[in-house]
Enzyme design. Sequence first.
Site, short mmCIF file in Angstrom:
data_model
loop_
_atom_site.label_atom_id
_atom_site.label_comp_id
_atom_site.label_asym_id
_atom_site.label_seq_id
_atom_site.Cartn_x
_atom_site.Cartn_y
_atom_site.Cartn_z
N CYS A 73 -13.57 3.14 -28.66
CA CYS A 73 -14.89 3.77 -28.76
C CYS A 73 -15.51 3.94 -27.39
O CYS A 73 -16.53 3.30 -27.05
CB CYS A 73 -15.80 2.91 -29.64
SG CYS A 73 -14.98 2.39 -31.13
N ARG B 252 -5.51 2.82 -15.85
CA ARG B 252 -5.63 3.62 -14.63
C ARG B 252 -6.33 4.97 -14.81
O ARG B 252 -7.18 5.33 -14.00
CB ARG B 252 -4.26 3.79 -13.96
CG ARG B 252 -3.61 2.45 -13.57
CD ARG B 252 -2.34 2.61 -12.75
NE ARG B 252 -2.62 3.17 -11.46
CZ ARG B 252 -2.47 4.44 -11.13
NH1 ARG B 252 -1.98 5.30 -12.00
NH2 ARG B 252 -2.82 4.86 -9.94
N TYR C 249 -9.56 4.91 -12.48
CA TYR C 249 -9.44 5.63 -11.22
C TYR C 249 -9.30 7.14 -11.43
O TYR C 249 -8.99 7.85 -10.48
CB TYR C 249 -8.17 5.22 -10.46
CG TYR C 249 -7.92 3.76 -10.26
CD1 TYR C 249 -8.73 2.98 -9.44
CD2 TYR C 249 -6.81 3.15 -10.86
CE1 TYR C 249 -8.45 1.64 -9.23
CE2 TYR C 249 -6.52 1.81 -10.65
CZ TYR C 249 -7.35 1.06 -9.84
OH TYR C 249 -7.06 -0.26 -9.61
N TYR D 252 0.41 -1.82 -12.14
CA TYR D 252 -1.00 -1.87 -12.55
C TYR D 252 -1.18 -1.26 -13.95
O TYR D 252 -2.19 -0.64 -14.24
CB TYR D 252 -1.90 -1.17 -11.50
CG TYR D 252 -1.68 -1.75 -10.12
CD1 TYR D 252 -2.16 -3.02 -9.80
CD2 TYR D 252 -0.94 -1.07 -9.15
CE1 TYR D 252 -1.92 -3.57 -8.55
CE2 TYR D 252 -0.69 -1.62 -7.90
CZ TYR D 252 -1.20 -2.88 -7.61
OH TYR D 252 -0.96 -3.43 -6.38
N GLY E 105 0.77 -1.23 0.00
CA GLY E 105 0.00 0.00 0.00
C GLY E 105 0.80 1.28 0.00
O GLY E 105 0.22 2.37 -0.07
N GLU F 95 4.28 -6.32 1.96
CA GLU F 95 3.86 -6.76 0.62
C GLU F 95 3.76 -5.59 -0.36
O GLU F 95 2.70 -5.35 -0.94
CB GLU F 95 2.48 -7.45 0.71
CG GLU F 95 2.38 -8.59 1.69
CD GLU F 95 0.92 -9.05 1.92
OE1 GLU F 95 -0.02 -8.34 1.52
OE2 GLU F 95 0.75 -10.12 2.51
N PRO F 96 4.84 -4.84 -0.55
CA PRO F 96 4.73 -3.70 -1.47
C PRO F 96 4.68 -4.14 -2.93
O PRO F 96 5.40 -5.06 -3.34
CB PRO F 96 6.02 -2.91 -1.19
CG PRO F 96 7.00 -3.95 -0.74
CD PRO F 96 6.20 -5.00 -0.01
N GLY F 97 3.83 -3.52 -3.69
CA GLY F 97 3.77 -3.79 -5.12
C GLY F 97 4.11 -2.53 -5.89
O GLY F 97 5.18 -2.37 -6.47
N ARG F 98 3.17 -1.57 -5.82
CA ARG F 98 3.34 -0.31 -6.54
C ARG F 98 4.68 0.37 -6.23
O ARG F 98 5.33 0.88 -7.14
CB ARG F 98 2.19 0.63 -6.12
CG ARG F 98 2.09 1.91 -6.90
CD ARG F 98 1.06 2.86 -6.27
NE ARG F 98 -0.21 2.22 -6.00
CZ ARG F 98 -1.22 2.16 -6.86
NH1 ARG F 98 -1.11 2.71 -8.04
NH2 ARG F 98 -2.34 1.54 -6.52
C1 LIG Z 1 -2.73 -5.28 -3.90
C2 LIG Z 1 -2.18 -5.85 -2.65
C3 LIG Z 1 -0.87 -5.55 -2.25
C4 LIG Z 1 0.00 -4.56 -2.99
O1 LIG Z 1 -0.51 -3.27 -2.89
P1 LIG Z 1 0.39 -2.03 -3.39
O2 LIG Z 1 -0.47 -0.87 -3.14
O3 LIG Z 1 0.67 -2.26 -4.83
O4 LIG Z 1 1.63 -2.02 -2.56
C5 LIG Z 1 -0.38 -6.17 -1.12
N1 LIG Z 1 -1.14 -7.06 -0.41
C6 LIG Z 1 -2.40 -7.35 -0.76
C7 LIG Z 1 -3.16 -8.33 0.06
C8 LIG Z 1 -2.96 -6.77 -1.88
O5 LIG Z 1 -4.23 -7.06 -2.22
#
Ligand SMILES: *Cc1c(COP(=O)(O)O)cnc(C)c1O
Length: 393
Positions: free
Chosen positions: A320, A289, A293, A348, A218, A250-253
Amino acid sequence: MQCYGSPLYVYSRTDIEKNWREFDSAFGQHPHLVCYAVKANSNIAVLNVLAKIGAGFDIVSIGELERVLAAGGEASKCVFSGVAKTQAEIKRGLEVGIRCFNVESAAELVRIEQVASSLNTQASISIRVNPNVDAKTHPYISTGLKENKFGVDIDDALELYKTAQQSEHLLIKGLDCHIGSQITDVSPFIDALDKVLDLIEVLKNQGIDIEHLDLGGGVGITYDNEVPLDIAAYVAQVLKKVGDLEIILEPGRAIVGNAGVFITKVEFLKQNSDKSFALIDGAMNDLLRPAFYNAYHHVLPVRENSKGVDAKWDLVGPICETGDFLAKDRHLSLSEGDYLALMSAGAYGFTMSSNYNSRPRVAEVMVSDSEHHLIRKRETIQDLFNTEYLIND
Ligand SMILES: *Cc1c(COP(=O)(O)O)cnc(C)c1O
């Protein structure tokens, strides 16, 4: 673009590694695992680069699990999130020996125990609680409030842990939460932390020991003028409160978002008395995105164009839908044939892309030092329908 065509995603290996290491090194010697959230960008080359420097992975489907394994990631470093895991997904997770299932409901706990029992094994579990904090982000990416579908109510977690403790097929490992995405202020994370630490105390008093605390992902990034939180300071605040509990993030973004750009070409310029449209070859199916969003991506010309038409341009795609825009009201000097980079598109972006309007999904490239590598080939027109069948009559 000359050799890969347009539109195109381009990622920087250096930035991906640097971003993961920023989280990892913030923990110093404290027990921890930084599990990259695969859904942000699941290309196997991205996963491989991260696996090589020691990353764990947060997965949400069997498809993501197989990607991690194909990319050389270790199952024992995978945590499995997701609200509706199927029996097949749980079975596969157990077979390959993932580290932990993040359990999101009482019904899922029952299912995991049944599958583990049928395989005559034990499943390691963590309960995902919903700490009911407001992440103050876009409603579609806020997940920690009571009305969300994610996790179990923090007040119901004790009962679930007691159930798990009774089972010889379930091993209690952790507790987790994930409150939302693109969060740029540290306070919601700390509010959530305080709540889950209270719960860990309650559990301890009931004889239930938690080995790891997973605080989810997050962490936000800069798209426009957001000031993201300081990762080292966030981790330091966490470590001050958690004793010697192992921490998972659990970082993604935050790992891939600013490590990628989306390249698109200007096909036509179209101006009327009110509006200036640059019609580009990229569209909402490639980068969802903005349409989904109302997200902002900074736009830079790949090459400065001093002879172009100066205006405030809306960048719109060929699809379209009126919602098919990638940027609005951007002051740029443009000519037909110019290439533009939509910045901060590494997370994303490709993973949310589709074939809407029968558009082949674009190619992906990774830059590694002075080299560039094709890491996903552009789909062909034939790819669009070669898994479809006519009915014969
Ligand atoms: C989407 C998600 C993440 C990653 O979120 P980011 O905002 O990309 O860091 C981590 N854990 C869970 C359970 C998620 O659903």
